[in-house]
Scaffold this motif. Structure first.
Motif, PDB file in Angstrom:
ATOM      1  N   ALA A  87      16.126  -1.374  -0.806  1.00 43.84           N
ATOM      2  CA  ALA A  87      17.325  -1.669  -1.582  1.00 43.84           C
ATOM      3  C   ALA A  87      18.489  -2.124  -0.709  1.00 43.84           C
ATOM      4  CB  ALA A  87      17.736  -0.434  -2.390  1.00 43.84           C
TER       5      ALA A  87
ATOM      6  N   SER B 164      23.568   2.786  -5.964  1.00 42.97           N
ATOM      7  CA  SER B 164      24.115   1.435  -6.099  1.00 42.97           C
ATOM      8  C   SER B 164      25.599   1.476  -6.458  1.00 42.97           C
ATOM      9  CB  SER B 164      23.342   0.663  -7.170  1.00 42.97           C
ATOM     10  OG  SER B 164      22.004   0.453  -6.782  1.00 42.97           O
TER      11      SER B 164
ATOM     12  N   SER C  89      18.946  -7.739  -1.312  1.00 44.50           N
ATOM     13  CA  SER C  89      17.667  -7.342  -1.904  1.00 44.50           C
ATOM     14  C   SER C  89      17.530  -7.971  -3.277  1.00 44.50           C
ATOM     15  CB  SER C  89      17.589  -5.807  -2.002  1.00 44.50           C
ATOM     16  OG  SER C  89      16.317  -5.389  -2.461  1.00 44.50           O
TER      17      SER C  89
ATOM     18  N   GLY D  47      22.081  -5.209  -5.409  1.00 48.55           N
ATOM     19  CA  GLY D  47      21.015  -6.004  -4.812  1.00 48.55           C
ATOM     20  C   GLY D  47      21.513  -7.337  -4.293  1.00 48.55           C
TER      21      GLY D  47
ATOM     22  N   ASN E 146      22.179  -1.895 -10.178  1.00 43.01           N
ATOM     23  CA  ASN E 146      21.281  -2.426  -9.159  1.00 43.01           C
ATOM     24  C   ASN E 146      21.404  -3.929  -8.961  1.00 43.01           C
ATOM     25  OD1 ASN E 146      19.958  -2.170 -11.912  1.00 43.01           O
ATOM     26  ND2 ASN E 146      18.540  -3.602 -10.931  1.00 43.01           N
TER      27      ASN E 146
ATOM     28  N   LEU F  59      15.532  -5.046  -5.454  1.00 46.47           N
ATOM     29  CA  LEU F  59      16.441  -4.175  -6.199  1.00 46.47           C
ATOM     30  C   LEU F  59      17.089  -4.881  -7.382  1.00 46.47           C
ATOM     31  CD1 LEU F  59      17.907  -1.436  -6.432  1.00 46.47           C
ATOM     32  CD2 LEU F  59      19.664  -2.355  -4.887  1.00 46.47           C
TER      33      LEU F  59
END
Length: 385
Positions: A26, A326, A130, A125, A121, A134
């Motif tokens: 992540a 997150s 990511s 991300g 997320n 993620l």
């Protein structure tokens, strides 16, 4: 039959490795894939670690292979000791319900987070680079009917892990369990069953189901006395097996191994890499079964605790990474350095994960075991006598 505390301890360690793997996926994706364009540290430290033995500490694929070997071992152990086929029947009847209850709870939990927009997320991300992992989760419309359908059917029979991405393993866990039950029931008492083990290993080569068969083999060999009487009795052999096991176990899951110690067994085939990890897990488990010191260490209270809550921790950790971790990361990223933001996010998440896992184990997982026992006793016990 006494509980194998060291097995639970080993499972707990594997669960910790999975948590670290997903946290790094992540927020430090280059630690996993070795992509220089996704580096967040000075001097590209992630790229160095990604192709070093240190990646064993967060090698999630290896940890999953440990889970499957331990499942094969534990699910067949009582039968290996007693030789009573009714043990297999009872375990087979209970297995789906035992897995379903905590899985259903985690899917409901995730549904609530989606329903009330508690996942962050996608933004996290994008910030952590990511975007390929993620940022891809929980981007779909939900309904309670779909939740029920997913938990009862999709997760186990279609590998549908959209509500909780960690649940991709449940199809393997369910089918692998019945592979163990069926193999033990059909061939467990044959004198030449070891030839059939070899055939099964060949047939299941380069699949995750290989781990279940290897766990069954270890259970049979251990109870039969072969491991203690014939295998690696000398310390030199134990150390050699352990070193080789750690070498294969730490093979990078996604990063290239050019200019590393793994160049001698280099492969870009994910199924070959998975087999490396399974082989490594097998050798480490073989050493564990022959090492009183390692067994005592993994039976200590901290390992016992982590092992006890390991399934709950596995089911909950990605939900927390996509929400709490997150969210904290996003709040901090404009005020502190990248690594400090990630560290605070991690340190804030871990105690919450442990607490929630404890309560999930106590009020969900244990209740699922009780429900499976109750259903078996109510509808099947008399018919299996």
């Amino acid at each position: 039959m006494p509980k194998l505390k060291y097995v639970d301890g080993f499972r707990g360690l594997a669960a910790v490795v999975v948590v670290l793997n997903h946290f790094f996926l992540a927020f430090y994706p280059a630690l996993i894939n070795g992509d220089k364009n996704q580096v967040h540290t000075i001097n590209s430290l992630e790229l160095i670690i990604a192709k070093s033995p240190l990646n064993l500490l967060y090698n999630g694929d290896f940890a999953i292979c440990v889970f499957f070997i331990l499942s094969g071992y534990v699910l067949s152990y009582k039968y290996s000791v007693t030789g009573n086929i009714k043990v297999l029947t009872e375990s087979a009847v209970k297995r789906y319900i035992r897995l379903l209850v905590p899985v259903f709870a985690s899917v409901i939990f995730s549904y609530i987070f989606i329903r009330y927009s508690l996942y962050f997320n996608q933004e996290a991300g994008n910030l952590s680079l990511s975007t390929w992992w993620l940022a891809t989760f929980w981007n779909f419309d939900v309904s309670f009917f779909d939740v029920v359908k997913n938990a009862f059917f999709g997760v186990f029979f279609k590998s549908d892990s959209k509500y909780n991405p960690a649940l991709w393993t449940m199809t393997y866990e369910l089918y692998g369990s019945f592979l163990v039950f069926g193999f033990a029931a059909l061939f467990g008492k044959l004198k030449k069953r070891y030839l059939l083990y070899i055939i099964a290993v060949v047939l299941l080569y380069k699949t995750y189901y290989l781990g279940f068969i290897l766990g069954l083999i270890l259970s049979d060999l251990n109870v039969s006395g072969y491991i203690n009487n014939y295998f690696i009795r000398k310390s030199l052999f134990k150390v050699s097996f352990l070193v080789v096991g750690l070498y294969f176990a730490s093979y990078p899951s996604a990063a290239t191994v050019e200019n590393s110690m793994y160049i001698y067994i280099e492969s870009s085939d994910p199924f070959t890499i998975m087999t490396y990890h399974t082989f490594g897990a097998f050798l480490i488990m073989l050493v564990l079964l022959n090492s009183v010191k390692l067994q005592k260490m993994l039976s200590l209270k901290p390992f016992e605790f982590i092992g006890r809550i390991s399934f709950s921790m596995y089911l909950l950790h990605l939900i927390l990474i996509g929400s709490l971790s997150s969210y904290i990361f996003i709040l901090l990223i404009d005020h502190v350095s990248y690594s400090v933001a990630v560290m605070i996010s991690f340190v804030s998440t871990v105690p919450i994960l442990l607490i929630l896992s404890h309560f999930m184990y106590k009020y969900v997982d244990k209740q699922g075991i009780k429900l499976a026992n109750s259903i078996y006793n109510r509808f099947f016990k008399d018919s299996t006598r």
